[in-house]
Design a protein around this motif. Structure first.
Motif, PDB file in Angstrom:
ATOM      1  N   ASP A 246      42.682  53.590  36.546  1.00  0.00           N
ATOM      2  CA  ASP A 246      43.998  53.411  36.775  1.00  0.00           C
ATOM      3  C   ASP A 246      44.241  53.373  38.371  1.00  0.00           C
ATOM      4  OD1 ASP A 246      44.439  53.648  34.176  1.00  0.00           O
ATOM      5  OD2 ASP A 246      45.186  55.829  34.007  1.00  0.00           O
ATOM      6  N   ARG A 247      43.694  53.976  39.178  1.00  0.00           N
ATOM      7  CA  ARG A 247      43.866  53.992  40.534  1.00  0.00           C
ATOM      8  C   ARG A 247      43.280  52.860  41.270  1.00  0.00           C
ATOM      9  NH1 ARG A 247      43.831  59.931  43.185  1.00  0.00           N
ATOM     10  NH2 ARG A 247      45.148  61.106  41.724  1.00  0.00           N
ATOM     11  N   VAL A 248      42.082  52.393  40.889  1.00  0.00           N
ATOM     12  CA  VAL A 248      41.418  51.278  41.437  1.00  0.00           C
ATOM     13  C   VAL A 248      42.009  50.097  40.903  1.00  0.00           C
ATOM     14  CG1 VAL A 248      39.232  50.116  41.658  1.00  0.00           C
ATOM     15  CG2 VAL A 248      39.383  52.544  41.685  1.00  0.00           C
ATOM     16  N   THR A 249      42.495  50.156  39.875  1.00  0.00           N
ATOM     17  CA  THR A 249      43.338  48.933  39.273  1.00  0.00           C
ATOM     18  C   THR A 249      44.610  48.701  40.144  1.00  0.00           C
ATOM     19  OG1 THR A 249      42.407  49.046  37.004  1.00  0.00           O
ATOM     20  CG2 THR A 249      44.311  47.524  37.140  1.00  0.00           C
ATOM     21  N   ALA A 250      45.042  49.806  40.323  1.00  0.00           N
ATOM     22  CA  ALA A 250      46.256  49.772  40.944  1.00  0.00           C
ATOM     23  C   ALA A 250      46.315  49.154  42.356  1.00  0.00           C
ATOM     24  CB  ALA A 250      47.194  51.115  41.029  1.00  0.00           C
ATOM     25  N   ALA A 251      45.060  49.439  43.164  1.00  0.00           N
ATOM     26  CA  ALA A 251      44.935  49.135  44.348  1.00  0.00           C
ATOM     27  C   ALA A 251      44.550  47.602  44.246  1.00  0.00           C
ATOM     28  CB  ALA A 251      43.771  49.696  45.034  1.00  0.00           C
ATOM     29  N   GLY A 252      44.480  46.777  43.149  1.00  0.00           N
ATOM     30  CA  GLY A 252      44.444  45.469  43.215  1.00  0.00           C
ATOM     31  C   GLY A 252      43.001  44.759  42.486  1.00  0.00           C
TER      32      GLY A 252
ATOM     33  N   THR B 275      36.224  49.438  49.208  1.00  0.00           N
ATOM     34  CA  THR B 275      36.900  50.699  48.726  1.00  0.00           C
ATOM     35  C   THR B 275      38.391  50.547  49.229  1.00  0.00           C
ATOM     36  OG1 THR B 275      34.914  51.792  49.139  1.00  0.00           O
ATOM     37  CG2 THR B 275      36.745  53.288  48.747  1.00  0.00           C
ATOM     38  N   PRO B 276      39.178  50.923  48.172  1.00  0.00           N
ATOM     39  CA  PRO B 276      40.629  50.851  48.580  1.00  0.00           C
ATOM     40  C   PRO B 276      40.712  52.051  49.490  1.00  0.00           C
ATOM     41  CG  PRO B 276      40.475  50.731  46.277  1.00  0.00           C
ATOM     42  CD  PRO B 276      39.145  51.110  46.823  1.00  0.00           C
ATOM     43  N   PRO B 277      41.545  51.982  50.561  1.00  0.00           N
ATOM     44  CA  PRO B 277      41.433  53.019  51.789  1.00  0.00           C
ATOM     45  C   PRO B 277      42.633  53.882  51.099  1.00  0.00           C
ATOM     46  CG  PRO B 277      42.670  51.144  52.382  1.00  0.00           C
ATOM     47  CD  PRO B 277      42.171  50.729  51.327  1.00  0.00           C
ATOM     48  N   PRO B 278      42.195  55.413  51.152  1.00  0.00           N
ATOM     49  CA  PRO B 278      43.035  56.496  50.697  1.00  0.00           C
ATOM     50  C   PRO B 278      44.254  56.341  52.176  1.00  0.00           C
ATOM     51  CG  PRO B 278      41.163  57.358  51.443  1.00  0.00           C
ATOM     52  CD  PRO B 278      40.931  55.993  51.794  1.00  0.00           C
ATOM     53  N   PRO B 279      45.259  57.226  51.499  1.00  0.00           N
ATOM     54  CA  PRO B 279      46.298  57.730  52.561  1.00  0.00           C
ATOM     55  C   PRO B 279      45.729  58.733  53.494  1.00  0.00           C
ATOM     56  CG  PRO B 279      47.148  57.810  50.349  1.00  0.00           C
ATOM     57  CD  PRO B 279      45.803  57.620  50.198  1.00  0.00           C
ATOM     58  N   PRO B 280      46.216  58.563  54.705  1.00  0.00           N
ATOM     59  CA  PRO B 280      45.415  59.334  55.689  1.00  0.00           C
ATOM     60  C   PRO B 280      45.851  60.890  55.332  1.00  0.00           C
ATOM     61  CG  PRO B 280      47.404  58.600  56.483  1.00  0.00           C
ATOM     62  CD  PRO B 280      47.270  57.933  55.447  1.00  0.00           C
ATOM     63  N   CYS B 281      45.085  62.009  55.792  1.00  0.00           N
ATOM     64  CA  CYS B 281      45.471  63.301  55.685  1.00  0.00           C
ATOM     65  C   CYS B 281      46.623  63.770  56.694  1.00  0.00           C
ATOM     66  CB  CYS B 281      44.150  64.241  55.997  1.00  0.00           C
ATOM     67  SG  CYS B 281      42.813  63.925  54.713  1.00  0.00           S
TER      68      CYS B 281
END
Length: 680
Positions: A307-313, A554-560
């Motif tokens: 779900d997360r990777v697909t949402a990233a395109g 890799t889709p970049p995650p939001p920063p900490c």
């Protein structure tokens, strides 16, 4: 040549001498057809330039593999089962077999075989025979046709055009084949063709075919195996070795004969291969696809990743990616076993465990486990609800952490501050739909206690009174979001309004008692944020995504973010340090033999419809939630089950699961599972 371990043949892939092409004759044969079909030629030329780019540069769909943190596969995702391996991944036996039977002049022509094309055109013009026969299509032209069919065609009309038995289509393939040969070397063209073509039973490409028919790899195909596969290509249903073994054996013989004729095999080698049994697997089938077929115990994690990777395109069903996750197989296995030991999977009750590593610079998710299986067979204990990550049930008094955090931030209290603990408290700042908002304690408490003791013993009145001192629920919602309750607070409710918006608008004082649906993964990350000095990082399930060429996509995650100051985080750690000593989780900790330091908090909703425990050490942060699966119903303990008058608490099954899981891991470094080793 094949790499070590494949079957080498002394004459394998010997270049076949070119038979002198009668250029004048071919031109003469082609001319009448072309002259009589000028519009066909014009139509064949239209769009060739744009198509060339797709033929050369667009990769065919391919299966994606999802792995755990060690690199071990846990799921395959695909629309068509295809695993491109390139020239180095295909045995010379296979290359020789396909060249011999499909295009023996492949290494000599420039993409088009004038002799075969001339025969096909004349036969088509005179007797209306199909253009595909008599050597009309070289391997390069077949690659073009299959690339148009399987990769470029998006509509039924485009698929029909890619296979239509027309002169326009054949002439288009001729032009495109020349352009392919101008750009690619022969080995690349041959490998691309073998990685693309259909071999029956849902297997696209030679690697998928080798796995499906022989449970081997394309790099290790023997001569008889390669000959069988090369024969199947012409008509996969006709030469299916399970349904039509005699036809498949005869076709394999034709391929072996062709290999001897071109010098790839000696007659003696061909005789040995001809005598070999077909030896295909008894029941060839494609590998199971999707997260429903993921490795046991990993389905919930797999689906969240998809779900997360697909949402990233990224299109995982066609992209041919390798998705390396942060899932720790040992942590996952033991978390699942702990949940199943606590709650029978046959009852309509779910117990879920979310585990993250509280690192200060990232937050890898190590496990999303449950007593129930990820699946659509509810009778067998399966569910497809995202029970480990989605906000489905309340977490109860765990939310008192957020009221405490807001008060600590504003300097209203310290862990040692004394709080009044009346038996009943009526809010002065908040109401309940116009009526007084009053709460009572469910047990007997001292009239006063420190914030630290209040979090350990969890009297309701002390925290509603503390909320009154804050004067609004806004700072509590705000700090809850910052600490990690992000999926939970963003979840839409009635009218599509997010939970945070509804709580703020209503000045919902009950928020501090945790009745609202809460994500177990969010809870685990809240504990991790506090343990990591107040630094929030997004819970990360994906360590790396690489495409089929090995490039990192890799889709970049939001920063900490610094959610709360290190000073407030340290105060929270101290304030949450007593629950396992002489608070609501003390019995569970003692029964498990826990003797380490930690933070912890229990929670139970009204009528025991759900219960939870949140806890963390410097190495692991985890949340355990227990709730009825279909609808909020009271739960009883010993054994955990739905009942009419619930008595389940956060200090019973959820805390017991947490301590049963964590105690062995913290008893000594040798006994502790390793944290995930995903690469940076």
């Amino acid at each position: 040549m094949a790499r070590p371990g494949t079957h080498r043949l002394p004459l394998l892939l010997r270049a076949v001498p070119v038979v002198a092409a009668a250029g004048v004759l071919v031109a003469a044969l082609l001319a009448p057809v072309a002259i009589g079909a000028g519009t066909v030629l014009a139509r064949a030329s239209t769009g060739v330039g744009a198509t060339t780019t797709g033929i050369l540069d667009r990769a065919p769909d391919a299966a994606t593999v999802v792995t755990d943190a060690t690199g071990a596969p846990m799921a395959l995702l695909y629309r068509r089962f295809r695993v491109p391996v390139g020239p180095a991944g295909i045995a010379d036996t296979m290359k020789a077999a396909i060249v011999a039977v499909e295009d023996r002049r492949f290494y000599a022509h420039d993409g088009v075989d004038p002799q075969g094309l001339a025969r096909a055109l004349v036969s088509n013009a005179v007797r209306s025979t199909p253009l595909e026969g008599q050597g009309a299509s070289t391997i390069t032209m077949q690659y073009v046709k299959n690339q148009r069919l399987y990769t470029l065609a998006d509509t039924a009309e485009e698929r029909r055009a890619a296979t239509a038995d027309t002169l326009a289509r054949k002439l288009t393939e001729v032009r495109l084949a020349h352009r392919v040969e101008d750009r690619l070397d022969k080995d690349t063209i041959l490998a691309r063709y073998l990685d693309l073509v259909y071999f029956g039973r849902g297997a696209y490409g030679v690697e998928a075919a080798a796995r499906t028919w022989f449970a081997t790899s394309a790099a290790d195909l023997t001569v008889p195996q390669a000959a069988l596969l090369a024969g199947i290509v012409r008509a996969p249903a006709t030469y299916d070795p399970i349904d039509h073994p005699d036809a498949a054996r005869a076709r394999r013989g034709q391929v072996l004969t062709a290999m001897t004729e071109v010098g790839s095999l000696t007659p003696a080698q061909a005789a040995v291969a001809r005598a070999a049994p077909l030896d295909v697997v008894p029941d060839p089938a494609l590998p199971a696809e999707g997260c429903l077929a993921a490795r046991e115990g990993t389905g919930f994690f797999c689906q969240e990743v998809v779900d997360r990777v697909t949402a990233a395109g990224l299109d995982l069903a066609t992209g041919g990616y390798t998705v390396r996750t942060t899932l720790d197989p040992r942590v996952t296995l033991e978390a699942r076993e702990a949940a199943r030991d606590a709650v029978d999977a046959d009852d309509e009750v779910a117990e879920v465990v979310s585990v993250v590593a509280p690192r200060p610079d990232r937050r890898p998710v190590l496990a999303l486990a449950a007593n129930r299986a990820y699946g659509d067979d509810s009778a067998a204990g399966g569910t497809m609800l995202p029970i480990t990550t989605a906000p489905l049930r309340g977490a109860g008094s765990i939310y008192k952490i957020f009221t405490a955090a807001a008060a600590l931030e504003r300097g209203l209290v310290t862990p040692d501050s004394e709080l009044d603990v009346p038996e009943r408290y009526t809010a002065t700042t908040f109401d309940d739909a116009g009526e007084d908002y009053a709460v009572e304690n469910l047990g007997t408490y001292d009239d006063e206690m420190t914030l630290e003791r209040a979090l350990a013993e969890s009297p309701n009145t002390a925290f509603v009174a503390l909320l009154d001192r804050l004067g609004s629920v806004d700072p509590v919602v705000d700090v809850a979001r910052r600490l990690g309750l992000r999926t939970t607070l963003a979840a839409p409710g009635p009218g599509g309004r997010p939970l945070a918006e509804r709580v703020r608008a209503a000045e919902q004082a009950s928020f501090t008692l945790g009745p609202d649906p809460t994500s177990p993964l969010d809870l685990a990350n809240v504990a991790a944020t506090i343990t990591a000095g107040g630094t929030w990082c997004p819970p990360t399930l994906v360590a790396r995504v690489t495409d089929r060429a090995g490039r990192d996509v890799t889709p970049p995650p939001p920063p900490c973010e610094q959610a709360v100051s290190p000073e407030v985080a340290e105060q929270l750690r101290r304030a949450l340090s007593e629950d396992h000593v002489d608070g609501t989780a003390a019995d569970a900790a003692e029964d498990a033999g826990w003797d380490g330091s930690m933070i912890g908090k229990t929670g139970t909703t009204q009528r025991s419809a759900s219960a939870a425990f949140l806890g963390a050490t410097d190495r692991y942060a985890a949340a355990v939630m227990t709730f009825s699966l279909d609808a909020p119903e009271p739960l009883c303990a010993d054994p955990v089950r739905t009942c009419s008058d619930g008595d389940l608490t956060g200090g019973s099954a959820p805390a017991e699961t947490w301590f049963d899981l964590m105690t062995p891991w913290h008893r000594g470094t040798d006994a502790s599972p390793e944290a995930d080793e995903d690469e940076d």
